[in-house]
Design a protein around this motif. Sequence first.
Motif, mmCIF file in Angstrom:
data_model
loop_
_atom_site.group_PDB
_atom_site.id
_atom_site.type_symbol
_atom_site.label_atom_id
_atom_site.label_comp_id
_atom_site.label_asym_id
_atom_site.label_seq_id
_atom_site.Cartn_x
_atom_site.Cartn_y
_atom_site.Cartn_z
ATOM 1 N N ALA A 36 -5.648 5.646 6.331
ATOM 2 C CA ALA A 36 -5.488 4.250 6.744
ATOM 3 C C ALA A 36 -4.407 3.553 5.933
ATOM 4 O O ALA A 36 -3.610 2.766 6.465
ATOM 5 N N LEU A 37 -4.362 3.835 4.641
ATOM 6 C CA LEU A 37 -3.346 3.211 3.799
ATOM 7 C C LEU A 37 -1.951 3.722 4.139
ATOM 8 O O LEU A 37 -0.973 2.981 4.065
ATOM 9 N N ALA A 38 -1.851 4.998 4.505
ATOM 10 C CA ALA A 38 -0.557 5.530 4.928
ATOM 11 C C ALA A 38 -0.065 4.789 6.167
ATOM 12 O O ALA A 38 1.128 4.478 6.291
ATOM 13 N N ARG A 39 -0.971 4.487 7.088
ATOM 14 C CA ARG A 39 -0.580 3.736 8.281
ATOM 15 C C ARG A 39 -0.157 2.307 7.924
ATOM 16 O O ARG A 39 0.806 1.774 8.474
ATOM 17 N N ARG A 43 3.521 0.404 8.475
ATOM 18 C CA ARG A 43 3.725 -0.924 9.069
ATOM 19 C C ARG A 43 4.582 -1.796 8.150
ATOM 20 O O ARG A 43 5.483 -2.510 8.608
ATOM 21 N N ARG A 44 4.308 -1.727 6.868
ATOM 22 C CA ARG A 44 5.077 -2.529 5.919
ATOM 23 C C ARG A 44 6.539 -2.071 5.886
ATOM 24 O O ARG A 44 7.454 -2.905 5.815
ATOM 25 N N ALA A 45 6.755 -0.768 5.944
ATOM 26 C CA ALA A 45 8.127 -0.259 5.923
ATOM 27 C C ALA A 45 8.897 -0.710 7.158
ATOM 28 O O ALA A 45 10.067 -1.113 7.067
ATOM 29 N N ALA A 84 19.721 1.687 5.536
ATOM 30 C CA ALA A 84 19.720 2.732 6.552
ATOM 31 C C ALA A 84 18.327 3.312 6.737
ATOM 32 O O ALA A 84 17.990 3.809 7.811
ATOM 33 N N ALA A 85 17.522 3.263 5.682
ATOM 34 C CA ALA A 85 16.160 3.803 5.755
ATOM 35 C C ALA A 85 15.308 3.127 4.700
ATOM 36 O O ALA A 85 15.812 2.720 3.635
ATOM 37 N N TRP A 86 14.020 3.022 5.011
ATOM 38 C CA TRP A 86 13.059 2.429 4.072
ATOM 39 C C TRP A 86 11.690 2.981 4.432
ATOM 40 O O TRP A 86 11.210 2.782 5.547
ATOM 41 N N GLU A 87 11.069 3.701 3.517
ATOM 42 C CA GLU A 87 9.742 4.244 3.791
ATOM 43 C C GLU A 87 8.915 4.260 2.520
ATOM 44 O O GLU A 87 9.446 4.297 1.407
ATOM 45 N N TYR A 88 7.599 4.213 2.721
ATOM 46 C CA TYR A 88 6.654 4.296 1.613
ATOM 47 C C TYR A 88 5.852 5.585 1.743
ATOM 48 O O TYR A 88 5.488 5.994 2.852
ATOM 49 N N ARG A 89 5.568 6.190 0.604
ATOM 50 C CA ARG A 89 4.709 7.378 0.579
ATOM 51 C C ARG A 89 3.610 7.185 -0.454
ATOM 52 O O ARG A 89 3.890 6.911 -1.627
ATOM 53 N N LEU A 90 2.389 7.327 -0.001
ATOM 54 C CA LEU A 90 1.248 7.204 -0.893
ATOM 55 C C LEU A 90 1.196 8.420 -1.808
ATOM 56 O O LEU A 90 1.135 9.553 -1.343
ATOM 57 N N HIS A 117 5.382 5.516 -3.643
ATOM 58 C CA HIS A 117 6.817 5.738 -3.775
ATOM 59 C C HIS A 117 7.552 5.055 -2.632
ATOM 60 O O HIS A 117 7.216 5.232 -1.458
ATOM 61 N N LEU A 118 8.546 4.261 -2.990
ATOM 62 C CA LEU A 118 9.504 3.727 -2.036
ATOM 63 C C LEU A 118 10.687 4.680 -1.970
ATOM 64 O O LEU A 118 11.217 5.085 -3.008
ATOM 65 N N ARG A 119 11.093 5.032 -0.780
ATOM 66 C CA ARG A 119 12.288 5.853 -0.569
ATOM 67 C C ARG A 119 13.218 5.080 0.375
ATOM 68 O O ARG A 119 12.824 4.745 1.493
ATOM 69 N N TYR A 120 14.409 4.776 -0.105
ATOM 70 C CA TYR A 120 15.322 3.993 0.722
ATOM 71 C C TYR A 120 16.732 4.542 0.615
ATOM 72 O O TYR A 120 17.097 5.220 -0.342
#
Length: 416
Positions: A36-39, A43-45, A84-90, A117-120
């Motif tokens: 659930a937190l990954a989802r 959404r935040r990303a 160009a990209a923005w993602e979060y990884r639990l 982790h933020l990956r951008y």
Amino acid sequence: MPISRRGLLTGTAAALLAAGAAGCADRTGPDQDAAALARLLDRRARAVLRRDRAALAATVLPGATALRTRQLAWLDNLAQVPLAAWEYRLQALDAYPLPAALGSAGSGGRRRAARVHLRYRLAGFDTEPVTATAYQTFERIGGAWYLGSDTDHPGGDVQLWDLGPVTVVHGRCCLVLGLGSAAALPPYARLADRAVPAVSAVWGDGWGRRTVLLVPSTTQQFGSLLGVDPQGFAGTAAVTSGEYGAAEAGRTERITVNPPVWAQLTALGRQVVTTHETTHVATRAVTDTWTPRWLAEGAANWTGYLGTGLGPRQICPELQAAVAAGHLPGQLPPDSAFDGTAPDLAQTYEQAWFACRTIVLRHGQAGLVGFYRALAATGGSGGQQAAVEQALRRSLGTGTAVLTAQWRADLLAALR
């Protein structure tokens, strides 16, 4: 100085999922929490990439007015940044002890302390993502998860937009991101645009041929961005942060300016510093843990001073004074001599420049570049000293003892 912002997915989340699948009948158990937190993080990303204030606000705990206001201001800070990209990884749950529950969480809500982790990637500059760590508390209320706090745990990596609104200036081959007045940024872009071709003329075109400069407003912000005590960099005008090795070649490392020191430089000094730091960006893929700092810093200084018309006595005033007084260094400076608080730091950098000058005098500029690359190719076998010896013999046909003797002789000839 290399400062790591990269991370790999730890086994913690996987272990939680396995434990939940094996014996947890509660539908709100650890495995469901992680999924659930990954989802929620996805959404935040998406909200960040779209600059969607309403979507980001919807991920914040209802009633957490101050947090929502802070999150929206943070999103506004990013408005000009070309993503160009923005993602979060639990990365992990229960990553830190939570403070006593207040408000809705104290009335039956579930809370989880997460390491994320933020990956951008910056558009046009990163082909590989930059990774930063954040610590965030999430709360489940009424069956839905929300961001509940971003201040429960100290630490994590600070990005420029965490400190205030970011202004962006594009150069021909650089990107300048700064806090404060937009009018102050174009000069940095002009310096960087001159530095990139100057560095390529020495080190070739086999690097990204672009730079990203971060311009904070204060020394404290400079320290926060690098995760260091700024007092240890009181004499440093700029720092290139990143990671060693060829695997990092797809990422444009950041040059971070130290505002009060930068302000004291002459126009020539600013160009030399910018070219010096750009050399670190260009050589990052062939710089590794076994590269001695006298070579890394000396090569950057050598490139920075090219074309300035300055000679050894002008470039090395402190070293010249020491040699003239009869204090001839006996060996090339060790890595520890380059620490920010080390004594005679300026003279240490001068010694490093002079060592590279010695190589260029006898083997040409191509010899310096060839030695640098040959050292990276050794893989560090046998440690730094052995790697340097091996690379010197393979690329220049000499050894450390001979190079040191030549360097000392050159010091006497040029500076006595």
